[in-house]
Write a protein that holds these residues in place. Structure first.
Motif, short mmCIF file in Angstrom:
data_model
loop_
_atom_site.label_atom_id
_atom_site.label_comp_id
_atom_site.label_asym_id
_atom_site.label_seq_id
_atom_site.Cartn_x
_atom_site.Cartn_y
_atom_site.Cartn_z
N PRO A 124 14.16 28.78 -3.92
CA PRO A 124 13.28 29.05 -2.77
C PRO A 124 11.81 29.24 -3.15
O PRO A 124 11.02 29.62 -2.29
N SER A 125 11.42 28.98 -4.38
CA SER A 125 10.11 29.43 -4.86
C SER A 125 8.93 28.89 -4.06
O SER A 125 8.00 29.63 -3.74
N LEU A 126 8.93 27.60 -3.73
CA LEU A 126 7.81 27.07 -2.95
C LEU A 126 7.74 27.72 -1.58
O LEU A 126 6.67 28.04 -1.07
N LEU A 127 8.90 27.93 -0.97
CA LEU A 127 8.95 28.59 0.33
C LEU A 127 8.50 30.04 0.23
O LEU A 127 7.86 30.57 1.15
N THR A 128 8.82 30.70 -0.89
CA THR A 128 8.46 32.10 -1.05
C THR A 128 6.96 32.31 -0.97
O THR A 128 6.48 33.27 -0.35
N GLY A 129 6.18 31.43 -1.60
CA GLY A 129 4.73 31.55 -1.54
C GLY A 129 4.22 31.48 -0.11
O GLY A 129 3.31 32.23 0.28
N ARG A 130 4.80 30.62 0.70
CA ARG A 130 4.38 30.50 2.10
C ARG A 130 4.81 31.73 2.90
O ARG A 130 4.08 32.20 3.78
N LEU A 131 6.01 32.23 2.60
CA LEU A 131 6.48 33.42 3.29
C LEU A 131 5.59 34.62 2.99
O LEU A 131 5.28 35.43 3.88
N ARG A 144 -3.09 32.11 -5.23
CA ARG A 144 -2.27 32.65 -6.31
C ARG A 144 -0.78 32.68 -5.98
O ARG A 144 0.04 32.28 -6.84
N PRO A 145 -0.36 33.14 -4.79
CA PRO A 145 1.09 33.08 -4.51
C PRO A 145 1.66 31.66 -4.61
O PRO A 145 2.77 31.46 -5.09
N ARG A 146 0.88 30.66 -4.15
CA ARG A 146 1.35 29.27 -4.24
C ARG A 146 1.44 28.82 -5.69
O ARG A 146 2.39 28.15 -6.09
N ALA A 147 0.43 29.17 -6.50
CA ALA A 147 0.45 28.77 -7.91
C ALA A 147 1.65 29.39 -8.63
O ALA A 147 2.34 28.72 -9.41
N ILE A 148 1.90 30.67 -8.37
CA ILE A 148 3.06 31.33 -8.97
C ILE A 148 4.35 30.65 -8.52
O ILE A 148 5.25 30.38 -9.33
N SER A 149 4.43 30.32 -7.23
CA SER A 149 5.63 29.68 -6.71
C SER A 149 5.84 28.30 -7.31
O SER A 149 6.97 27.90 -7.58
N TRP A 150 4.77 27.56 -7.51
CA TRP A 150 4.89 26.24 -8.14
C TRP A 150 5.57 26.36 -9.50
O TRP A 150 6.49 25.61 -9.82
N VAL A 151 5.09 27.30 -10.30
CA VAL A 151 5.67 27.47 -11.64
C VAL A 151 7.13 27.89 -11.54
O VAL A 151 7.99 27.37 -12.27
N MET A 152 7.42 28.79 -10.63
CA MET A 152 8.79 29.28 -10.52
C MET A 152 9.76 28.20 -10.08
O MET A 152 10.96 28.29 -10.34
N THR A 153 9.28 27.15 -9.39
CA THR A 153 10.18 26.07 -8.99
C THR A 153 10.72 25.33 -10.21
O THR A 153 11.76 24.67 -10.11
N GLY A 154 10.01 25.42 -11.34
CA GLY A 154 10.56 24.83 -12.56
C GLY A 154 11.90 25.43 -12.92
O GLY A 154 12.73 24.79 -13.58
N GLY A 155 12.14 26.65 -12.46
CA GLY A 155 13.42 27.29 -12.70
C GLY A 155 14.57 26.61 -12.00
O GLY A 155 15.74 26.83 -12.37
N ILE A 156 14.29 25.80 -10.96
CA ILE A 156 15.36 25.04 -10.31
C ILE A 156 16.02 24.12 -11.33
O ILE A 156 17.24 24.08 -11.47
N LEU A 157 15.18 23.37 -12.05
CA LEU A 157 15.71 22.50 -13.10
C LEU A 157 16.31 23.30 -14.24
O LEU A 157 17.32 22.92 -14.82
N ALA A 158 15.68 24.45 -14.55
CA ALA A 158 16.24 25.31 -15.61
C ALA A 158 17.64 25.75 -15.25
O ALA A 158 18.52 25.86 -16.12
N GLY A 159 17.87 26.00 -13.95
CA GLY A 159 19.19 26.41 -13.51
C GLY A 159 20.25 25.35 -13.69
O GLY A 159 21.45 25.67 -13.73
N GLY A 198 17.64 37.38 -3.92
CA GLY A 198 16.93 38.65 -3.86
C GLY A 198 15.91 38.79 -4.97
O GLY A 198 14.79 39.27 -4.75
N TRP A 199 16.30 38.36 -6.17
CA TRP A 199 15.35 38.39 -7.29
C TRP A 199 14.13 37.53 -7.00
O TRP A 199 13.00 37.94 -7.26
N ASN A 200 14.34 36.34 -6.44
CA ASN A 200 13.23 35.44 -6.16
C ASN A 200 12.19 36.09 -5.26
O ASN A 200 11.00 36.14 -5.58
N LEU A 201 12.64 36.64 -4.13
CA LEU A 201 11.71 37.26 -3.21
C LEU A 201 11.11 38.54 -3.79
O LEU A 201 9.90 38.78 -3.68
N GLY A 202 11.96 39.36 -4.42
CA GLY A 202 11.48 40.63 -4.96
C GLY A 202 10.52 40.46 -6.12
O GLY A 202 9.47 41.11 -6.18
#
Length: 407
Positions: free
Chosen positions: A275-282, A142-157, A325-329
């Protein structure tokens, strides 16, 4: 109690990867929606509002729309499945951009606020993409799946701020209206992407009398749920608090350019999702609470930088730190939420979490505009510290019972 979704409901062990990949692309498009409102909402509000105190009300309406839309969105997705609900959400996004652009064109603050409210309703669907990916993954994934989706925000940014830069002057007689037409176009494209999502209706077990799940009040009494909500609303609320005030502070208080403010938001959003993909691993290595604590400390660090100076570099550095901070939190807090429910309980628990978090965010975004106009950028930054302190104390208290009180 097991929380694994049966393979028959997901289409196989690798199904979560397909769903997460589609949702990541949809996140890239839908995630650009709030960045456009945040970059332009306060500036347009300052031009159209009858009182400058209400300049950030359009941004607050975005956040209020997210909170307002969470429960209806959860109901629709429970009835129609994720894909059906998200297609409706995309249609709302198209209308939102059109209404906001109309408000600017006719000089109506009310219509413009209605458009940003509708943008929030659209975002209430986008915000649940992370939960949709988690639904199809095992607890370990689940943390990896959530992180995958959140990486879409890189392009959104990148997509959101660049849409602002390239389209804001598209209609010379209505400055910034083009940015919201661009917002509508992105929502339209997202509908095509979401159509590739595998249809997944709620499991029939939800309809049986013996598997309706625990009452919501019993679930929300769990210490872990309370911690996840506190961490989520503080990390997201403070991020919104700083992000909403920053463009106004840069342009109106410090005399910096609109382009500098918009690019600052771009770097901020890249920091939010990069950092989303890394966050799941962390999280998998160090733990959900520990990573959430680091995120909150980074948000506090952003306020320190914001108090150190008022040039472009200080603003951008503060926005980058609060984004990290938002990403990790927030990913940490979301991962904590997924531990609190069984499959048949997820719709109501996810909706309750998002309603509480985004209701607070709406208040924070409106308060930041008012404080920015009355007390300035310094006051905005000083107010970060007490909220971070409260969240840190809550997260670091020893867990002896697993609940706030015996059930």
């Amino acid at each position: 109690m097991a929380t694994t979704t049966p393979p028959s409901a997901t289409g196989g062990p690798s199904s979560w990867r397909h769903q997460a990949a589609v949702l990541a692309v949809a996140q890239a498009l839908g995630g650009a929606n709030p960045s456009i409102v945040v970059a332009l909402g306060g500036l347009v509000g300052a031009r159209l509002a009858p009182d400058q105190t209400y300049a950030t009300l359009p941004v607050s309406m975005l956040q209020f729309g997210i909170a307002l839309g969470t429960l209806p969105a959860a109901y629709l997705m429970n009835r129609l499945g994720r894909r059906g609900g998200y297609l409706i959400g995309g249609a709302v996004g198209v209308l939102a951009g059109a209404v906001a652009a109309t408000g600017i064109s006719v000089g109506s603050f009310l219509i413009f606020c209605l458009g940003t409210l509708m943008a929030g309703l659209y975002s209430s669907y986008v915000q649940s993409y992370r939960f949709a990916a988690a639904d199809d993954a095992s607890p370990a994934d689940r943390p990896r799946a959530i992180s995958w989706v959140m990486t879409g925000g890189i392009l959104a940014g990148i997509i959101g701020p660049q849409t602002v830069i390239w389209t804001s002057d598209l209609i010379p007689e209505a400055p910034f209206a083009g940015g919201f037409l661009g917002q509508a176009a992105l929502a339209l494209i997202s509908i095509l992407v979401i159509s590739q999502l595998r249809s997944r209706r709620p499991a029939p077990v939800q309809a049986t009398a013996t598997r309706r799940g625990r009452p919501l009040m019993q679930i929300v009494r769990q210490r872990r749920f309370v911690l996840s909500v506190i961490a989520g609303l503080v990390s997201y609320g403070l991020m919104s608090f700083v992000m909403t005030a920053a463009p106004l502070a840069m342009v109106m208080e410090c005399g910096l350019s609109v382009s500098s403010a918009t690019l600052g938001i771009q770097w901020h959003i890249l920091a939010m999702f990069g950092p989303s993909l890394l966050t799941g691993r962390l999280i998998a290595r160090f733990g959900k609470v520990q990573i959430t604590v680091v995120g909150l400390l980074l948000i506090a660090a952003s306020a320190v930088v914001g108090l150190m100076g008022r040039d472009v570099a200080h603003f951008w550095a503060a926005l980058i730190l609060v984004g990290l901070g938002w990403n990790l939190g927030f990913i940490g807090a979301t991962s904590l939420v997924t531990d609190c429910y069984e499959p048949e309980e997820r719709a109501k628990v996810q909706a309750a979490n998002d309603f509480l978090v985004f209701g607070t965010v709406a208040i924070a975004s409106f308060a930041s505009g008012t404080l920015q106009m009355t007390g300035g950028w310094a006051m905005v930054n000083w107010l970060v510290f007490p909220f971070v302190a409260v969240a840190l104390v809550a997260l670091m208290l020893p867990d002896r019972s697993g609940r706030l009180r015996p059930s």
